[in-house]
Structure formats: C-alpha cells, structure tokens
Design a protein around this motif. Structure first.
Motif, PDB file in Angstrom:
ATOM      1  N   VAL A   9       0.821   1.081  -5.652  1.00 45.72           N
ATOM      2  CA  VAL A   9       0.038   0.727  -4.448  1.00 45.72           C
ATOM      3  C   VAL A   9       0.496  -0.611  -3.896  1.00 45.72           C
ATOM      4  O   VAL A   9       0.651  -0.792  -2.684  1.00 45.72           O
ATOM      5  CB  VAL A   9      -1.468   0.703  -4.797  1.00 45.72           C
ATOM      6  CG1 VAL A   9      -2.258   0.098  -3.656  1.00 45.72           C
ATOM      7  CG2 VAL A   9      -1.961   2.109  -5.096  1.00 45.72           C
ATOM      8  N   VAL A  10       0.746  -1.587  -4.815  1.00 49.93           N
ATOM      9  CA  VAL A  10       1.179  -2.915  -4.352  1.00 49.93           C
ATOM     10  C   VAL A  10       2.522  -2.821  -3.644  1.00 49.93           C
ATOM     11  O   VAL A  10       2.726  -3.407  -2.578  1.00 49.93           O
ATOM     12  CB  VAL A  10       1.249  -3.884  -5.550  1.00 49.93           C
ATOM     13  CG1 VAL A  10       1.922  -5.185  -5.137  1.00 49.93           C
ATOM     14  CG2 VAL A  10      -0.141  -4.137  -6.086  1.00 49.93           C
ATOM     15  N   GLU A  11       3.470  -2.056  -4.229  1.00 51.12           N
ATOM     16  CA  GLU A  11       4.789  -1.920  -3.610  1.00 51.12           C
ATOM     17  C   GLU A  11       4.698  -1.264  -2.239  1.00 51.12           C
ATOM     18  O   GLU A  11       5.339  -1.681  -1.279  1.00 51.12           O
ATOM     19  CB  GLU A  11       5.699  -1.106  -4.522  1.00 51.12           C
ATOM     20  CG  GLU A  11       6.097  -1.869  -5.781  1.00 51.12           C
ATOM     21  CD  GLU A  11       6.906  -1.006  -6.716  1.00 51.12           C
ATOM     22  OE1 GLU A  11       7.121   0.176  -6.357  1.00 51.12           O
ATOM     23  OE2 GLU A  11       7.312  -1.494  -7.789  1.00 51.12           O
ATOM     24  N   ARG A  17       3.321  -3.645   0.280  1.00 51.36           N
ATOM     25  CA  ARG A  17       4.306  -4.658   0.649  1.00 51.36           C
ATOM     26  C   ARG A  17       5.312  -4.087   1.637  1.00 51.36           C
ATOM     27  O   ARG A  17       5.699  -4.739   2.606  1.00 51.36           O
ATOM     28  CB  ARG A  17       5.038  -5.152  -0.594  1.00 51.36           C
ATOM     29  CG  ARG A  17       4.220  -6.117  -1.423  1.00 51.36           C
ATOM     30  CD  ARG A  17       4.973  -6.496  -2.696  1.00 51.36           C
ATOM     31  NE  ARG A  17       4.204  -7.421  -3.507  1.00 51.36           N
ATOM     32  CZ  ARG A  17       4.576  -7.808  -4.711  1.00 51.36           C
ATOM     33  NH1 ARG A  17       5.697  -7.348  -5.242  1.00 51.36           N
ATOM     34  NH2 ARG A  17       3.822  -8.664  -5.395  1.00 51.36           N
ATOM     35  N   GLU A  18       5.730  -2.864   1.366  1.00 52.39           N
ATOM     36  CA  GLU A  18       6.694  -2.244   2.285  1.00 52.39           C
ATOM     37  C   GLU A  18       6.090  -2.036   3.667  1.00 52.39           C
ATOM     38  O   GLU A  18       6.745  -2.177   4.685  1.00 52.39           O
ATOM     39  CB  GLU A  18       7.168  -0.908   1.719  1.00 52.39           C
ATOM     40  CG  GLU A  18       8.061  -1.094   0.495  1.00 52.39           C
ATOM     41  CD  GLU A  18       8.427   0.236  -0.115  1.00 52.39           C
ATOM     42  OE1 GLU A  18       7.940   1.259   0.416  1.00 52.39           O
ATOM     43  OE2 GLU A  18       9.165   0.258  -1.113  1.00 52.39           O
ATOM     44  N   GLU A  19       4.771  -1.661   3.655  1.00 49.54           N
ATOM     45  CA  GLU A  19       4.140  -1.418   4.964  1.00 49.54           C
ATOM     46  C   GLU A  19       3.944  -2.713   5.739  1.00 49.54           C
ATOM     47  O   GLU A  19       4.099  -2.756   6.947  1.00 49.54           O
ATOM     48  CB  GLU A  19       2.785  -0.737   4.738  1.00 49.54           C
ATOM     49  CG  GLU A  19       2.933   0.714   4.297  1.00 49.54           C
ATOM     50  CD  GLU A  19       1.597   1.313   3.983  1.00 49.54           C
ATOM     51  OE1 GLU A  19       0.572   0.593   4.101  1.00 49.54           O
ATOM     52  OE2 GLU A  19       1.542   2.509   3.620  1.00 49.54           O
ATOM     53  N   THR A  20       3.529  -3.754   4.994  1.00 50.35           N
ATOM     54  CA  THR A  20       3.242  -5.019   5.692  1.00 50.35           C
ATOM     55  C   THR A  20       4.509  -5.780   6.103  1.00 50.35           C
ATOM     56  O   THR A  20       4.463  -6.690   6.924  1.00 50.35           O
ATOM     57  CB  THR A  20       2.390  -5.930   4.789  1.00 50.35           C
ATOM     58  OG1 THR A  20       3.056  -6.071   3.533  1.00 50.35           O
ATOM     59  CG2 THR A  20       1.020  -5.318   4.591  1.00 50.35           C
ATOM     60  N   ARG A  73       2.407 -12.266   1.681  1.00 45.56           N
ATOM     61  CA  ARG A  73       2.523 -11.376   0.513  1.00 45.56           C
ATOM     62  C   ARG A  73       1.603 -11.870  -0.621  1.00 45.56           C
ATOM     63  O   ARG A  73       0.943 -11.083  -1.300  1.00 45.56           O
ATOM     64  CB  ARG A  73       3.961 -11.335   0.020  1.00 45.56           C
ATOM     65  CG  ARG A  73       4.888 -10.567   0.930  1.00 45.56           C
ATOM     66  CD  ARG A  73       6.212 -10.274   0.216  1.00 45.56           C
ATOM     67  NE  ARG A  73       7.240  -9.912   1.174  1.00 45.56           N
ATOM     68  CZ  ARG A  73       8.145 -10.731   1.701  1.00 45.56           C
ATOM     69  NH1 ARG A  73       8.148 -12.030   1.362  1.00 45.56           N
ATOM     70  NH2 ARG A  73       9.042 -10.301   2.556  1.00 45.56           N
ATOM     71  N   SER A  74       1.566 -13.145  -0.844  1.00 45.15           N
ATOM     72  CA  SER A  74       0.717 -13.683  -1.917  1.00 45.15           C
ATOM     73  C   SER A  74      -0.764 -13.426  -1.611  1.00 45.15           C
ATOM     74  O   SER A  74      -1.542 -13.050  -2.501  1.00 45.15           O
ATOM     75  CB  SER A  74       0.983 -15.188  -2.078  1.00 45.15           C
ATOM     76  OG  SER A  74       0.665 -15.883  -0.895  1.00 45.15           O
ATOM     77  N   ASP A  75      -1.192 -13.580  -0.358  1.00 42.16           N
ATOM     78  CA  ASP A  75      -2.593 -13.287   0.012  1.00 42.16           C
ATOM     79  C   ASP A  75      -2.929 -11.809  -0.230  1.00 42.16           C
ATOM     80  O   ASP A  75      -4.007 -11.457  -0.728  1.00 42.16           O
ATOM     81  CB  ASP A  75      -2.825 -13.645   1.486  1.00 42.16           C
ATOM     82  CG  ASP A  75      -2.741 -15.146   1.723  1.00 42.16           C
ATOM     83  OD1 ASP A  75      -2.866 -15.885   0.717  1.00 42.16           O
ATOM     84  OD2 ASP A  75      -2.547 -15.539   2.890  1.00 42.16           O
ATOM     85  N   LEU A  76      -1.984 -10.958   0.156  1.00 42.41           N
ATOM     86  CA  LEU A  76      -2.223  -9.520  -0.030  1.00 42.41           C
ATOM     87  C   LEU A  76      -2.304  -9.154  -1.508  1.00 42.41           C
ATOM     88  O   LEU A  76      -3.144  -8.343  -1.926  1.00 42.41           O
ATOM     89  CB  LEU A  76      -1.090  -8.733   0.661  1.00 42.41           C
ATOM     90  CG  LEU A  76      -1.248  -7.208   0.681  1.00 42.41           C
ATOM     91  CD1 LEU A  76      -2.515  -6.818   1.402  1.00 42.41           C
ATOM     92  CD2 LEU A  76      -0.043  -6.568   1.374  1.00 42.41           C
ATOM     93  N   ASP A  77      -1.441  -9.796  -2.334  1.00 47.14           N
ATOM     94  CA  ASP A  77      -1.487  -9.531  -3.773  1.00 47.14           C
ATOM     95  C   ASP A  77      -2.826  -9.969  -4.381  1.00 47.14           C
ATOM     96  O   ASP A  77      -3.417  -9.247  -5.214  1.00 47.14           O
ATOM     97  CB  ASP A  77      -0.347 -10.252  -4.483  1.00 47.14           C
ATOM     98  CG  ASP A  77       1.014  -9.646  -4.128  1.00 47.14           C
ATOM     99  OD1 ASP A  77       1.003  -8.458  -3.688  1.00 47.14           O
ATOM    100  OD2 ASP A  77       2.048 -10.312  -4.294  1.00 47.14           O
ATOM    101  N   GLU A  78      -3.293 -11.130  -3.967  1.00 39.62           N
ATOM    102  CA  GLU A  78      -4.593 -11.590  -4.484  1.00 39.62           C
ATOM    103  C   GLU A  78      -5.734 -10.658  -4.067  1.00 39.62           C
ATOM    104  O   GLU A  78      -6.629 -10.343  -4.848  1.00 39.62           O
ATOM    105  CB  GLU A  78      -4.855 -13.014  -3.961  1.00 39.62           C
ATOM    106  CG  GLU A  78      -3.970 -14.065  -4.604  1.00 39.62           C
ATOM    107  CD  GLU A  78      -4.179 -15.436  -3.993  1.00 39.62           C
ATOM    108  OE1 GLU A  78      -5.051 -15.508  -3.077  1.00 39.62           O
ATOM    109  OE2 GLU A  78      -3.518 -16.388  -4.416  1.00 39.62           O
ATOM    110  N   TYR A 110      -9.582  -6.218  -5.512  1.00 35.45           N
ATOM    111  CA  TYR A 110     -10.044  -4.826  -5.366  1.00 35.45           C
ATOM    112  C   TYR A 110      -9.915  -4.060  -6.687  1.00 35.45           C
ATOM    113  O   TYR A 110     -10.810  -3.303  -7.089  1.00 35.45           O
ATOM    114  CB  TYR A 110      -9.215  -4.117  -4.286  1.00 35.45           C
ATOM    115  CG  TYR A 110      -9.538  -4.544  -2.870  1.00 35.45           C
ATOM    116  CD1 TYR A 110     -10.746  -5.163  -2.568  1.00 35.45           C
ATOM    117  CD2 TYR A 110      -8.627  -4.327  -1.826  1.00 35.45           C
ATOM    118  CE1 TYR A 110     -11.034  -5.558  -1.278  1.00 35.45           C
ATOM    119  CE2 TYR A 110      -8.906  -4.711  -0.535  1.00 35.45           C
ATOM    120  CZ  TYR A 110     -10.107  -5.325  -0.268  1.00 35.45           C
ATOM    121  OH  TYR A 110     -10.396  -5.728   1.006  1.00 35.45           O
ATOM    122  N   ILE A 111      -8.798  -4.271  -7.355  1.00 35.64           N
ATOM    123  CA  ILE A 111      -8.562  -3.538  -8.602  1.00 35.64           C
ATOM    124  C   ILE A 111      -9.554  -3.984  -9.683  1.00 35.64           C
ATOM    125  O   ILE A 111     -10.106  -3.152 -10.419  1.00 35.64           O
ATOM    126  CB  ILE A 111      -7.105  -3.763  -9.067  1.00 35.64           C
ATOM    127  CG1 ILE A 111      -6.153  -3.023  -8.120  1.00 35.64           C
ATOM    128  CG2 ILE A 111      -6.911  -3.255 -10.495  1.00 35.64           C
ATOM    129  CD1 ILE A 111      -4.693  -3.453  -8.272  1.00 35.64           C
TER     130      ILE A 111
END
Length: 395
Positions: A15-17, A20-23, A46-51, A56-57
């Motif tokens: 999901v993370v990958e 990242r590809e979409e964003t 990218r770091s904000d999205l990962d956090e 969520y997880i």
C-alpha cells in the motif's frame, strides 16, 4: 510472528509503495535535475504520507485486536451458556423422572389403600351378617317353629342397588365425609408470624406444583390431538394413492362419495353400466315391488291387446232360431244385440236380489243364535243361584 501479521505487514508495504507511486508527480527530465528545493519538498511530502499511513495502520491494528477480544469473549460466553443449559436440561430430566416415579409410587400406594379399605369393609359386612344370622338362629330356638322375618335393607343386594337405594340424607353425609378427607381445614389458630409465613409458602408451593401438573397435562393433550390429526391426514394420503392406483377419483375412498354397492357377482362377464340411483332402487322395495311392477305391466299390455282385437259377428242360423218358443215372432238383425244386453241386465238384477235375500237370511240366523245364547246364559245364572241357595240352606 504469526502468518496473519506477516501477511498484514506485506500488505502495508505494498500500500505504501502504491501510494508513493500515485503521489509522485510526473516530472520532466529538465525539472528534476538541478532544483534542490523541489526535491526537498517531494521528500517532505513522502515523509508526511508515510507518517499518516503508519497512523492509519496502527489504528486499524488496534481496532482489529479489540474486535478479536470481543469475539473471543462472546465465544467463551456461548460455551458457558451451552454448558449451563445442558446442566439445566439434565436437572430438569432428573426432576421429571423423580416426579414420575413419585406419581407412580403414590398411585400404587393409593390403589393398595383402596384394596385394603374395601377388604376391611367386606370383613365388617361379613361379621355383621354372621352376627345377624346367629341372632336369628337363637331367636328361632326360643320362639315358635316358624317366623316371618322382614327383609333387611341391603341384604342380598349388589353394591350398585344399595347405592341407588340410599336416601338424600345418606348421600349428603357421605359427601361431607369425602370432602373432609379431601379438603382438610387449616389449623392456624395460635400461629405466629413465622409459622404463618411457612404455611403460606407451603400452600404456594402446592399451588405451583398443581399448576405445573395441569400445564403438563394440557400440553400432552395438545400433542396427542396433533398426532391424531397427523395420522388421519396420513391415512387420507394413503387412501388417495390407493384410489389413483385403481383408476378412481382421488377422493373416492376418503368418504366424499357414498359407499359402493355390489349388485352382481364378480364372476359375471359383463360391465354393470347402471347408475348409483338405479342400483339403490333395487334395495328400496325388494323383489316384491319389482314383481308387482312386472305383473302390472303385463296386465296393461294384455288389456290393450284385448281392447284392440277385431270383433266379428256370429254366423246366422239356418232354419229355426235356437231358443225360440212357439208363437214368438222372428227377431230382426239389429234387435239381437239389444235383446242380449237386456238379458244380461235381467240376469244381474236377479243375482243382486238373490244376494240381498241371502244376506237377510244370514242376519236373521245371527239374531236367532244371539237370542239362544242369551237364554242359555240366563239358565246358567239361575242354576248357579239355586246351587248357592242350597249350600246356604245346608250350612
């Protein structure tokens, strides 16, 4: 680490990958080469999205662990309820078994008591009868050679006859005695509050027990009624199949139509095409009615043939007419029939006169016989009176 956790972690990485590809914005080769601020902004996004995905997880894991705990608790509760229900059913079956055994034991004891009471009553009645017979024998020895004894009530009678011969007062007394045995009075005089509570609790338990037995009997009756209804329906289904196998109407054997009447032997080689009404009429009047109808029919046919016959005149006599007296004139052709009719009428009148004379003679003979009988009765009465007078004189 379990299989579920490995599977969830691999899913999270995928999901993370994907995110990242979409964003990742489409870059032209000219934009991504020499702009450090743009690269810094992309790394920050990218770091904000990962956090955010990590949050969520973690939230999803917490929610799932909570649901698993609740499910585990529900399963444990269900298992406990199953165990408790099985124990309750076992206790209920044991209690019913004990109640049934107690009921059977009480019925046996009651039957034995009734037999014992009946035996005691019979013994007492036999003792009374023996004492009465002994008293009668003693009285016979002291008194004359013969005595006329009155028949005692209940002696030589059956129990049903004795029951019928009882008066209203005796029946009322027996009713009071039986009610005193069944309905015992409450001896609560001088009871305190505690004893009254115990007595009330005892009566309440008795009421609950009787109501339980009543409910069980009602449910048993309902079940029996349902079983009877089901058996009748099965019987109807069997009769329908049987009728269909014989080529009849499905409702032919279930009582919808009147019963069959066998009017001919099964060995006859002809088909009976008569309707049910025709077959039923054979049994209404019987053979006598059929015989009378055939006789009436044949008589009507013969009567019609007789009335429709050809009438021919008798041939004329040559020479002198038979039966002619001397000096009588010759009769013309048309007067022969008229004269024959007159002769018939005269003969009928003579027959009627003879019948009337015979009836008068019979009536006179009957009167004479009655007079003779009356005279004989008078003579017999006089003879009896004379005999009575002679007997009185002799006395």
């Amino acid at each position: 680490m379990s299989d579920d956790e490995e599977y969830t972690s691999s899913e999270e990485e995928e999901v993370v990958e994907e995110t990242r590809e979409e964003t990742k914005p489409p870059q032209t080769p000219a934009e991504g080469e020499g702009d450090p601020e743009f690269i810094k902004r992309q790394d920050q996004k990218r770091s904000d999205l990962d956090e955010q995905l990590k949050e969520y997880i973690s939230e999803w894991r917490k929610q799932r662990s909570k649901e698993e705990d609740e499910l585990k608790k529900l399963k444990e509760k269900q298992a406990k309820r199953k165990i408790s229900r099985a124990e309750e059913e076992q206790k209920m079956a044991q209690r019913k078994k004990e109640e049934e055994e107690r009921r059977v034991r009480e019925a046996e004891e009651k039957k034995q008591r009734e037999i014992e009471e009946k035996r005691m009553r019979l013994e007492e009645a036999e003792k009374k009868r023996q004492a009465m017979l002994q008293a009668m024998k003693d009285k016979d020895k002291k008194g004359p050679n013969f005595t006329i004894a009155k028949k005692e009530a209940g002696l030589g009678l059956s129990s049903a006859a004795m029951e019928r011969n009882k008066t209203k007062e005796q029946l009322e007394e027996e009713k009071k005695i039986s009610l005193s045995f069944r309905i015992k009075p409450l001896a609560i005089e001088g009871f305190g509050e505690a004893k009254l509570r115990e007595k009330a609790q005892e009566l309440w338990e008795l009421i609950v027990k009787l109501e339980t037995e009543k409910y069980d009997l009602e449910e048993r009756q309902k079940r029996q009624d349902y079983d009877l209804k089901e058996l009748k329906e099965r019987q109807k289904q069997q009769l329908r199949h049987k009728a269909l196998k014989k080529g009849l109407d499905p409702e032919a054997l279930t009582g919808k139509y009147p019963p069959k009447i066998q009017v001919a032997s099964k060995y006859e080689r002809r088909v009976d095409t008569r309707s049910y009404d025709d077959k039923k009429k054979l049994f209404e009047g019987g053979y006598n009615t059929v015989y009378a109808e055939t006789l009436e029919k044949t008589w009507q046919e013969r009567q019609e043939r007789f009335t429709q016959r050809t009438k021919s005149k008798l041939p004329k006599w040559f020479g002198e007419r038979p039966g002619k007296k001397a000096g009588e004139p010759e009769t013309p052709e048309g007067e022969e029939d008229a004269k024959a009719d007159e002769d018939i009428v005269e003969d009928d009148e003579e027959v009627e006169e003879e019948v009337a004379e015979e009836e008068e003679e019979e009536a006179e003979e009957d009167e004479e016989e009655e007079e003779e009988e009356e005279e004989e009765e008078e003579e017999e009465e006089e003879e009896e009176e004379e005999e009575e007078e002679e007997e009185e004189e002799e006395e």
